[in-house]
Motif scaffolding. Structure first.
Motif, mmCIF file in Angstrom:
data_model
loop_
_atom_site.group_PDB
_atom_site.id
_atom_site.type_symbol
_atom_site.label_atom_id
_atom_site.label_comp_id
_atom_site.label_asym_id
_atom_site.label_seq_id
_atom_site.Cartn_x
_atom_site.Cartn_y
_atom_site.Cartn_z
ATOM 1 N N ALA A 83 -0.548 -11.409 31.736
ATOM 2 C CA ALA A 83 0.173 -11.546 33.482
ATOM 3 C C ALA A 83 0.221 -12.821 33.731
ATOM 4 C CB ALA A 83 -0.392 -11.199 35.106
ATOM 5 N N MET A 84 -1.105 -13.586 33.356
ATOM 6 C CA MET A 84 -1.438 -15.360 33.461
ATOM 7 C C MET A 84 -0.840 -16.544 31.967
ATOM 8 S SD MET A 84 -3.348 -15.488 36.655
ATOM 9 C CE MET A 84 -4.279 -16.843 36.464
ATOM 10 N N PRO A 85 -1.060 -15.862 31.454
ATOM 11 C CA PRO A 85 0.419 -16.642 29.849
ATOM 12 C C PRO A 85 1.735 -16.576 30.709
ATOM 13 C CG PRO A 85 -1.653 -15.705 29.189
ATOM 14 C CD PRO A 85 -1.593 -15.234 30.435
ATOM 15 N N ALA A 86 2.162 -15.461 31.087
ATOM 16 C CA ALA A 86 3.555 -14.955 31.494
ATOM 17 C C ALA A 86 3.575 -16.311 32.811
ATOM 18 C CB ALA A 86 3.552 -13.104 32.266
ATOM 19 N N LEU A 87 2.494 -16.438 33.582
ATOM 20 C CA LEU A 87 3.092 -17.327 34.405
ATOM 21 C C LEU A 87 2.483 -18.793 34.755
ATOM 22 C CD1 LEU A 87 0.250 -15.991 37.439
ATOM 23 C CD2 LEU A 87 3.038 -15.798 37.948
ATOM 24 N N ALA A 88 2.359 -19.039 33.381
ATOM 25 C CA ALA A 88 1.637 -20.600 32.971
ATOM 26 C C ALA A 88 3.843 -20.903 31.765
ATOM 27 C CB ALA A 88 1.175 -20.445 31.316
ATOM 28 N N GLN A 89 4.314 -19.448 31.578
ATOM 29 C CA GLN A 89 5.692 -19.675 29.951
ATOM 30 C C GLN A 89 6.686 -20.262 31.733
ATOM 31 O OE1 GLN A 89 6.091 -18.443 26.647
ATOM 32 N NE2 GLN A 89 8.462 -19.700 27.556
ATOM 33 N N LEU A 92 -11.269 -18.802 36.654
ATOM 34 C CA LEU A 92 -12.970 -18.968 36.333
ATOM 35 C C LEU A 92 -13.607 -18.308 37.707
ATOM 36 C CD1 LEU A 92 -12.347 -22.585 35.256
ATOM 37 C CD2 LEU A 92 -13.901 -20.338 34.361
ATOM 38 N N LEU A 93 -12.518 -18.671 39.352
ATOM 39 C CA LEU A 93 -13.480 -17.623 40.456
ATOM 40 C C LEU A 93 -13.749 -15.931 40.448
ATOM 41 C CD1 LEU A 93 -11.448 -20.021 42.714
ATOM 42 C CD2 LEU A 93 -14.531 -20.458 42.498
ATOM 43 N N ALA A 94 -12.577 -15.744 39.471
ATOM 44 C CA ALA A 94 -12.168 -13.540 39.466
ATOM 45 C C ALA A 94 -14.379 -13.905 38.450
ATOM 46 C CB ALA A 94 -11.218 -13.884 38.786
ATOM 47 N N GLN A 95 -14.225 -14.611 37.124
ATOM 48 C CA GLN A 95 -15.340 -14.630 36.947
ATOM 49 C C GLN A 95 -16.387 -14.351 37.687
ATOM 50 O OE1 GLN A 95 -15.598 -15.506 32.566
ATOM 51 N NE2 GLN A 95 -14.050 -16.152 32.821
ATOM 52 N N HIS A 98 5.660 -27.787 33.840
ATOM 53 C CA HIS A 98 4.964 -28.528 33.388
ATOM 54 C C HIS A 98 3.916 -27.354 33.021
ATOM 55 C CE1 HIS A 98 2.097 -27.026 37.114
ATOM 56 N NE2 HIS A 98 3.722 -27.176 37.893
ATOM 57 N N ALA A 99 3.281 -28.402 32.384
ATOM 58 C CA ALA A 99 1.796 -28.178 31.687
ATOM 59 C C ALA A 99 1.065 -27.762 31.647
ATOM 60 C CB ALA A 99 1.667 -28.744 30.080
ATOM 61 N N ASP A 100 0.223 -27.844 32.980
ATOM 62 C CA ASP A 100 -0.477 -27.456 34.479
ATOM 63 C C ASP A 100 -1.535 -26.604 34.406
ATOM 64 O OD1 ASP A 100 -2.972 -28.755 35.733
ATOM 65 O OD2 ASP A 100 -1.512 -30.062 37.489
ATOM 66 N N ARG A 101 -2.819 -26.351 33.307
ATOM 67 C CA ARG A 101 -2.913 -25.100 32.999
ATOM 68 C C ARG A 101 -3.737 -24.944 34.952
ATOM 69 N NH1 ARG A 101 1.437 -23.253 31.045
ATOM 70 N NH2 ARG A 101 1.545 -24.241 28.460
ATOM 71 N N ARG A 102 -4.052 -25.788 35.263
ATOM 72 C CA ARG A 102 -5.588 -26.357 36.034
ATOM 73 C C ARG A 102 -6.075 -24.901 37.229
ATOM 74 N NH1 ARG A 102 -6.083 -31.772 38.060
ATOM 75 N NH2 ARG A 102 -3.269 -31.727 38.474
ATOM 76 N N TRP A 103 -4.541 -24.823 37.388
ATOM 77 C CA TRP A 103 -4.802 -23.954 38.813
ATOM 78 C C TRP A 103 -5.010 -22.228 38.281
ATOM 79 C CZ3 TRP A 103 -6.803 -26.960 41.900
ATOM 80 C CH2 TRP A 103 -6.137 -28.525 42.157
ATOM 81 N N LEU A 104 -4.164 -21.853 37.357
ATOM 82 C CA LEU A 104 -4.337 -20.723 37.085
ATOM 83 C C LEU A 104 -5.886 -20.567 36.355
ATOM 84 C CD1 LEU A 104 -1.117 -20.465 34.738
ATOM 85 C CD2 LEU A 104 -1.632 -19.630 37.187
#
Length: 409
Positions: free
Chosen positions: A269-275, A290-293, A279-285
Motif C-alpha cells: 500500500a505505501m509504495p503504491a501511494l508513493a507511486q 514510524l508512528l505505527a512502529q 513528487h518524490a516527497d516520502r516524508r509523510w508516508l
C-alpha cells in the motif's frame, strides 16, 4: 496493421512487466525463511543445542552482517559474477544452508549456515534495487513494494509453518525444509537464463560521488538501519517473548505470521501511494510508518497481554512500510539507475550492520534484565529519534546535497 502492431507491443510490454514482478516475488519469498523459521522454535533449539540467548541471537545477527558486507561489495561482485550468475549462486547458497540444517542440528552447523545462507540472501538483496530501477523505470516504487511484500511473506510463511513441520519431524525439519522453494526458484532462474534476452549492462566505474564520501549516504544508512532494526529483533524474539508469557510455540509462530500479513499490506500500500505522488516527497508516508512502529512497541511494553494482536499488527504495518519506503527514498536521490543502485547498496550495507546488532543487543538485555521490556523500549526510542531525522529528506535538496558531495569527492 499499425494499430494491431501497437497493440501487440503493448501486450508484450504488459507481460514483461507481469513476468518481472513474478520473478521479484519468487526471489523475495526465499529471503526470510532462514531467519524466521527458527524463531518460534528457539526454545527447542536452545534445549537441544545448549546455546544461550545471546548466542542464539547470532542466528539472526550473522545473516544481517552478511547482508551489510555483501551490499558494500555489490558493485565488484556484480562485475565479477554478473547479475545472472550472482543470483543463481545466491539461491544455491540459501538452498545448501537450509539443507544442512535439516541433516545436522548442531550449534556449529546452525551458526555456519547462518553465514552461508546470509551471504546468499545478501547478494540477492544487493542486486535487486538496481535491477528494479533499470527494468521498471517510473513504476519502480510499485515493483519494490511487491518485492518487499514477497520478502516479508516468506518470513511469515516460515514462522507459521515451521512449528507444524517440527511436529511432524522435529525442529530440524522445521528450520531446514526451506531448501525446497530455493531449489525450485533456482531451476526457474536457470530456465529463464537460457531464453534469449537483452544483454546485461556492462559494469563500469561510475562517475560522480562515491557513497562513502557523501554525508547524505551515511545519514541514509543510519536512518535505514534504525527504522528497520525492529524487524530483526521482533522476528528473533517476539515468539520467545510470548512463550515466556505462556503462549505455545504454535501460537507464538502464528503471532509472527499475523504480523507479516500487515507487513505485506504496508509493503504494497505505501509504495503504491508513493507511486501516485506527483513528487518524490516520502516524508509523510515515512512519518506515518514510524508512528505505527512506535505505537506497536509501546503496546508491547504497556499492555502485552491485552490487545496483543493489535499491537503486533500495528508494529508490523510500520515495519513493512519502512523497509520498502527506505529503499525508495535512497533510489529517489539519484536519477541514474546504476548510481542510485550503488547508493542503495551502500545504505543497505551499513544499515543491515546496524540491523545485525539489534537482536544481539535485545538478547543481551534479556539475559541482563530477565525480560524483553528493555529491548522494546530501546527500539521505541530509536524510532522516535528517526521521526525527527525524517524531516531532513526534502526532495528539492537532493540535487544540491548530491552535487555538493560530488564536488568534494
Amino acid at each position: 496493421m499499425t494499430a494491431r502492431s501497437g497493440t501487440s507491443r503493448e501486450d508484450s510490454t504488459t507481460w514483461q512487466f507481469i513476468g518481472g514482478l513474478a520473478l521479484l516475488v519468487a526471489l523475495g519469498l526465499n529471503l526470510r525463511p532462514l531467519l524466521a523459521a527458527a524463531s518460534p522454535l528457539m526454545e527447542e533449539i536452545r534445549l537441544a543445542t545448549g546455546l544461550s540467548y545471546t548466542v542464539l541471537a547470532w542466528l539472526t545477527t550473522l545473516p544481517f552482517l552478511c547482508m551489510g558486507a555483501v551490499a558494500l561489495a555489490s558493485g565488484r561482485l556484480q562485475a565479477w559474477l554478473g547479475e545472472q550468475r550472482g543470483i543463481a549462486l545466491a539461491l544455491l547458497a540459501i538452498a545448501v544452508a537450509c539443507a544442512l540444517r535439516q541433516v545436522n542440528g548442531s550449534g556449529t552447523t546452525l551458526l555456519a549456515t547462518a553465514l552461508l545462507g546470509g551471504a546468499g540472501i545478501a547478494l540477492i538483496q544487493a542486486l535487486v534495487p538496481g535491477l528494479a530501477k533499470r527494468r521498471f523505470g517510473r513504476r519502480m516504487p510499485l515493483a519494490m513494494g511487491v518485492y518487499s511484500a514477497a520478502l516479508m511473506s516468506g518470513g511469515g510463511l516460515a514462522a507459521w509453518a515451521s512449528p507444524w513441520l517440527a511436529s511432524l519431524g522435529g525442529w530440524q525439519l522445521g528450520v531446514g525444509l526451506w531448501w525446497v522453494p530455493a531449489v525450485i526458484t533456482l531451476m526457474v532462474w536457470g530456465w529463464l537464463a537460457r531464453r534469449p534476452r537483452a544483454p546485461e549492462p556492462a559494469w563500469v566505474a561510475l562517475a560522480g560521488p562515491r557513497p562513502w564520501r557523501l554525508p547524505r549516504a551515511w545519514l541514509l544508512a543510519l536512518y535505514f538501519g534504525v527504522i528497520n532494526a525492529g524487524y530483526s529483533s521482533v522476528v528473533t524474539w517476539l515468539p520467545v517473548y510470548y512463550r515466556e508469557l505462556g503462549w505455545s510455540a504454535s501460537s507464538s509462530g502464528l503471532l509472527l505470521a499475523w504480523m507479516t500479513i500487515f507487513q505485506v499490506i504496508a509493503a504494497l500500500a505505501m509504495p503504491a501511494l508513493a507511486q501516485r505522488q506527483s513528487h518524490a516527497d516520502r516524508r509523510w508516508l515515512l512519518a506515518a510508518s514510524l508512528l505505527a512502529q512506535l505505537t506497536g512497541y509501546l503496546g508491547l511494553i504497556l499492555l502485552p497481554g491485552q490487545g496483543a494482536l493489535a499491537w503486533v499488527a500495528i508494529a508490523g504495518f510500520g515495519l513493512g512500510a519502512c523497509f520498502s519506503l527506505g529503499l525508495i527514498l535512497a533510489l529517489d536521490h539519484l536519477p541514474d539507475p546504476r548510481a542510485a543502485g550503488r547508493l542503495a547498496a551502500f545504505m543497505q550495507g551499513f544499515g543491515f550492520m546496524l540491523n545485525a546488532l539489534s537482536p544481539w543487543v535485545s538478547g543481551a538485555l534479556r539475559e541482563a534484565t530477565g525480560g524483553f521490556l528493555a529491548a522494546w523500549m530501546l527500539l521505541a526510542l530509536g524510532v522516535a529519534a528517526m521521526l525527527l531525522v525524517t524531516l531532513r529528506f526534502v526532495p528539492r535538496d537532493y540535487p544540491r546535497v548530491m552535487a555538493g558531495a560530488a564536488e568534494r569527492a
